[in-house]
Design a protein around this motif. Sequence first.
Motif, PDB file in Angstrom:
ATOM      1  N   HIS A   1       0.833  -1.197   0.000  1.00  0.00           N
ATOM      2  CA  HIS A   1       0.000   0.000   0.000  1.00  0.00           C
ATOM      3  C   HIS A   1       0.867   1.248   0.000  1.00  0.00           C
ATOM      4  CE1 HIS A   1      -2.872   3.047   1.240  1.00  0.00           C
ATOM      5  NE2 HIS A   1      -2.110   3.294   2.298  1.00  0.00           N
ATOM      6  N   ASP A   2       0.646   2.145  -0.940  1.00  0.00           N
ATOM      7  CA  ASP A   2       1.245   3.484  -0.992  1.00  0.00           C
ATOM      8  C   ASP A   2       2.737   3.470  -0.643  1.00  0.00           C
ATOM      9  OD1 ASP A   2       1.558   6.200  -1.247  1.00  0.00           O
ATOM     10  OD2 ASP A   2       0.618   6.705   0.669  1.00  0.00           O
ATOM     11  N   PRO A   3       3.582   2.916  -1.515  1.00  0.00           N
ATOM     12  CA  PRO A   3       5.006   2.805  -1.190  1.00  0.00           C
ATOM     13  C   PRO A   3       5.704   4.164  -1.137  1.00  0.00           C
ATOM     14  CG  PRO A   3       4.616   2.202  -3.475  1.00  0.00           C
ATOM     15  CD  PRO A   3       3.264   2.388  -2.853  1.00  0.00           C
ATOM     16  N   LEU A   4       6.540   4.334  -0.142  1.00  0.00           N
ATOM     17  CA  LEU A   4       7.404   5.513  -0.015  1.00  0.00           C
ATOM     18  C   LEU A   4       8.830   4.982   0.041  1.00  0.00           C
ATOM     19  CD1 LEU A   4       7.850   8.560   0.466  1.00  0.00           C
ATOM     20  CD2 LEU A   4       7.594   8.122   2.914  1.00  0.00           C
ATOM     21  N   ILE A   5       9.511   4.968  -1.117  1.00  0.00           N
ATOM     22  CA  ILE A   5      10.813   4.321  -1.213  1.00  0.00           C
ATOM     23  C   ILE A   5      11.921   5.357  -1.183  1.00  0.00           C
ATOM     24  CG2 ILE A   5      10.783   4.264  -3.755  1.00  0.00           C
ATOM     25  CD1 ILE A   5      12.196   1.473  -3.454  1.00  0.00           C
ATOM     26  N   THR A   6      12.995   5.025  -0.474  1.00  0.00           N
ATOM     27  CA  THR A   6      14.131   5.925  -0.356  1.00  0.00           C
ATOM     28  C   THR A   6      15.396   5.105  -0.184  1.00  0.00           C
ATOM     29  OG1 THR A   6      15.103   7.710   0.963  1.00  0.00           O
ATOM     30  CG2 THR A   6      13.792   6.081   2.143  1.00  0.00           C
ATOM     31  N   VAL A   7      16.532   5.727  -0.444  1.00  0.00           N
ATOM     32  CA  VAL A   7      17.817   5.087  -0.233  1.00  0.00           C
ATOM     33  C   VAL A   7      18.522   5.686   0.969  1.00  0.00           C
ATOM     34  CG1 VAL A   7      20.116   4.668  -1.216  1.00  0.00           C
ATOM     35  CG2 VAL A   7      18.077   4.413  -2.639  1.00  0.00           C
ATOM     36  N   ASN A   8      18.523   7.008   1.095  1.00  0.00           N
ATOM     37  CA  ASN A   8      19.257   7.628   2.193  1.00  0.00           C
ATOM     38  C   ASN A   8      18.580   8.929   2.602  1.00  0.00           C
ATOM     39  OD1 ASN A   8      21.171   8.130   4.113  1.00  0.00           O
ATOM     40  ND2 ASN A   8      22.842   8.535   2.695  1.00  0.00           N
ATOM     41  N   ALA A   9      17.341   8.837   3.061  1.00  0.00           N
ATOM     42  CA  ALA A   9      16.593  10.029   3.453  1.00  0.00           C
ATOM     43  C   ALA A   9      16.855  10.360   4.914  1.00  0.00           C
ATOM     44  CB  ALA A   9      15.096   9.802   3.235  1.00  0.00           C
ATOM     45  N   SER A  10      16.654  11.610   5.271  1.00  0.00           N
ATOM     46  CA  SER A  10      16.813  12.018   6.665  1.00  0.00           C
ATOM     47  C   SER A  10      15.574  11.635   7.457  1.00  0.00           C
ATOM     48  CB  SER A  10      17.028  13.532   6.749  1.00  0.00           C
ATOM     49  OG  SER A  10      15.849  14.219   6.358  1.00  0.00           O
ATOM     50  N   ALA A  11      15.744  11.552   8.771  1.00  0.00           N
ATOM     51  CA  ALA A  11      14.600  11.239   9.624  1.00  0.00           C
ATOM     52  C   ALA A  11      13.536  12.310   9.506  1.00  0.00           C
ATOM     53  CB  ALA A  11      15.069  11.098  11.070  1.00  0.00           C
ATOM     54  N   ALA A  12      13.952  13.583   9.406  1.00  0.00           N
ATOM     55  CA  ALA A  12      12.979  14.681   9.299  1.00  0.00           C
ATOM     56  C   ALA A  12      12.137  14.550   8.042  1.00  0.00           C
ATOM     57  CB  ALA A  12      13.709  16.019   9.315  1.00  0.00           C
ATOM     58  N   ALA A  13      12.770  14.191   6.926  1.00  0.00           N
ATOM     59  CA  ALA A  13      12.013  14.039   5.683  1.00  0.00           C
ATOM     60  C   ALA A  13      11.017  12.891   5.788  1.00  0.00           C
ATOM     61  CB  ALA A  13      12.974  13.800   4.526  1.00  0.00           C
ATOM     62  N   ILE A  14      11.409  11.833   6.482  1.00  0.00           N
ATOM     63  CA  ILE A  14      10.535  10.669   6.582  1.00  0.00           C
ATOM     64  C   ILE A  14       9.328  10.961   7.462  1.00  0.00           C
ATOM     65  CG2 ILE A  14      10.380   8.307   7.460  1.00  0.00           C
ATOM     66  CD1 ILE A  14      13.246   7.888   6.506  1.00  0.00           C
ATOM     67  N   PHE A  15       9.552  11.498   8.678  1.00  0.00           N
ATOM     68  CA  PHE A  15       8.381  11.674   9.540  1.00  0.00           C
ATOM     69  C   PHE A  15       7.464  12.785   9.044  1.00  0.00           C
ATOM     70  CE2 PHE A  15      11.546  14.064  12.290  1.00  0.00           C
ATOM     71  CZ  PHE A  15      11.000  15.338  12.154  1.00  0.00           C
ATOM     72  N   ARG A  16       7.983  13.682   8.200  1.00  0.00           N
ATOM     73  CA  ARG A  16       7.101  14.672   7.580  1.00  0.00           C
ATOM     74  C   ARG A  16       6.289  14.086   6.433  1.00  0.00           C
ATOM     75  NH1 ARG A  16      10.952  17.848   9.967  1.00  0.00           N
ATOM     76  NH2 ARG A  16      10.251  19.918  10.680  1.00  0.00           N
ATOM     77  N   SER A  17       6.637  12.867   6.001  1.00  0.00           N
ATOM     78  CA  SER A  17       5.913  12.197   4.924  1.00  0.00           C
ATOM     79  C   SER A  17       4.871  11.215   5.449  1.00  0.00           C
ATOM     80  CB  SER A  17       6.904  11.442   4.025  1.00  0.00           C
ATOM     81  OG  SER A  17       7.877  12.306   3.493  1.00  0.00           O
ATOM     82  N   ILE A  18       4.825  11.023   6.756  1.00  0.00           N
ATOM     83  CA  ILE A  18       3.909  10.048   7.350  1.00  0.00           C
ATOM     84  C   ILE A  18       2.688  10.771   7.895  1.00  0.00           C
ATOM     85  CG2 ILE A  18       3.626   8.325   9.178  1.00  0.00           C
ATOM     86  CD1 ILE A  18       6.619   7.760   8.962  1.00  0.00           C
ATOM     87  N   GLY A  19       1.525  10.381   7.429  1.00  0.00           N
ATOM     88  CA  GLY A  19       0.290  10.958   7.930  1.00  0.00           C
ATOM     89  C   GLY A  19      -0.440   9.994   8.844  1.00  0.00           C
ATOM     90  N   GLU A  20      -1.390  10.520   9.606  1.00  0.00           N
ATOM     91  CA  GLU A  20      -2.116   9.671  10.550  1.00  0.00           C
ATOM     92  C   GLU A  20      -3.226   8.885   9.879  1.00  0.00           C
ATOM     93  OE1 GLU A  20      -4.471  10.067  14.822  1.00  0.00           O
ATOM     94  OE2 GLU A  20      -4.246  11.815  13.532  1.00  0.00           O
TER      95      GLU A  20
END
Length: 420
Positions: free
Chosen positions: A125-144
């Motif tokens: 479901h709704d893949p968010l793929i990355t190789v070397n993202a920062s933690a800030a970028a990741i948690f800003r991409s996660i919705g409730e």
Amino acid sequence: MPNTPDPATAPTKAVWPAVAVPGQPGAPHSIPEAAGAEPKASPSRPASAAIGPRTQGDQVLADLAAQIERYVVLPSPEAVTAVTLWVAATHLQTVWQHAPRLAVVGPAKRCGKSRLLDVITETVHDPLITVNASAAAIFRSIGEADPPTLLVDEVDTIFGSAKVAEKNEELRGLLNAGFQKSRYTLRVAGPNHEVVRFHTFAMAALAGIGDLPDTIMDRSVVMRMRRRRNGEKVSEFRAFRDTPALHAVRDQLAAWLRPRGKEAIGLMPVPMPVEDRAADTWEPLVIVADLAGGDWPERARTACRAMTAHEAALDQDNSLHTRILVDIRRVFAACDNAAALPTRTLLAMLNRDEEAPWAGLGTQGVCPRRLQILLKPYDINSSTRRFPDGTQAKGFTRAQFMDAWDRYCPPEAPPEPSGA
């Protein structure tokens, strides 16, 4: 005039699509190696298991497993079951209390880690793929409301060495926190420097060389990938050609699971083969199996038992603190479960075992001080004791270890029959 068949009622010959997509006319239950090929029995599912009518869930999980095995050689049938159920569970993320990680690890390059991630990317479901993202970028991409599925390749570049891992402690903390619902990270943001709460809950698959940090592995369904042997063949994955079939399976997973969210919330997977953190990790997979029916409930529990036991055995081998308890138990058993043993006897027998790590810990093997350091977390200390031969020396009693053996060691294997 001769009778002309009615086109509406005349029998038609099934035509295979260029890419065999489940649900299209002429497509088999398990997608074949190539268009027009005969369906093959999957190693992870015996041919006899397909006899009888299948439920919608049983069918779509079988199709997904066939697609995974088409491109990747997994280490065991249990691993195929686990990956299939993990992918399916991503389509009900908002239902789960815990978001299990999928750790795709291997000892070297070319073990199929990235290829498995390719297949997973097109079916979750709704893949968010990355190789070397920062933690800030990741948690800003996660919705409730509808979190994505986080996919991280080449994770060894993030956690591969102690120095690099130290720089990425924030990401490790994010992955640990996101395992459980309602764990947030706080940041000061905006012109008014307001405290903002960011969601972290999302299922995640992480692929790389070598093990991940212990805290992440403890929250993961672990795929230990291996290089293919000579004779083990898979199909080449080409995104333009092969993605439509994977997307068809993904859409069928969503169509089957999304309407069953309330049903999944009310399910209690009984029996559950494991407890505590392992049960939190495997519960979504077992619930999906129970929703599917067929032989999936049994397969899910078999995979859970086998794979968690394998990881527990590796943890026992890799952790000196646990290994010392197991080996001391063996020493006491070899001494007819004596009530007490001198420290010198205990150390001599530990260092004598050529397959154990103790002889290599120093020039003379494990020493009394190192033994005390290893036993300190269990509050086990040596003291001066009198032994049956009348001597006094530093030593340990068997009773001192009983609680730690019960809590941290696997059960003792039953003795083999005398004729074995």
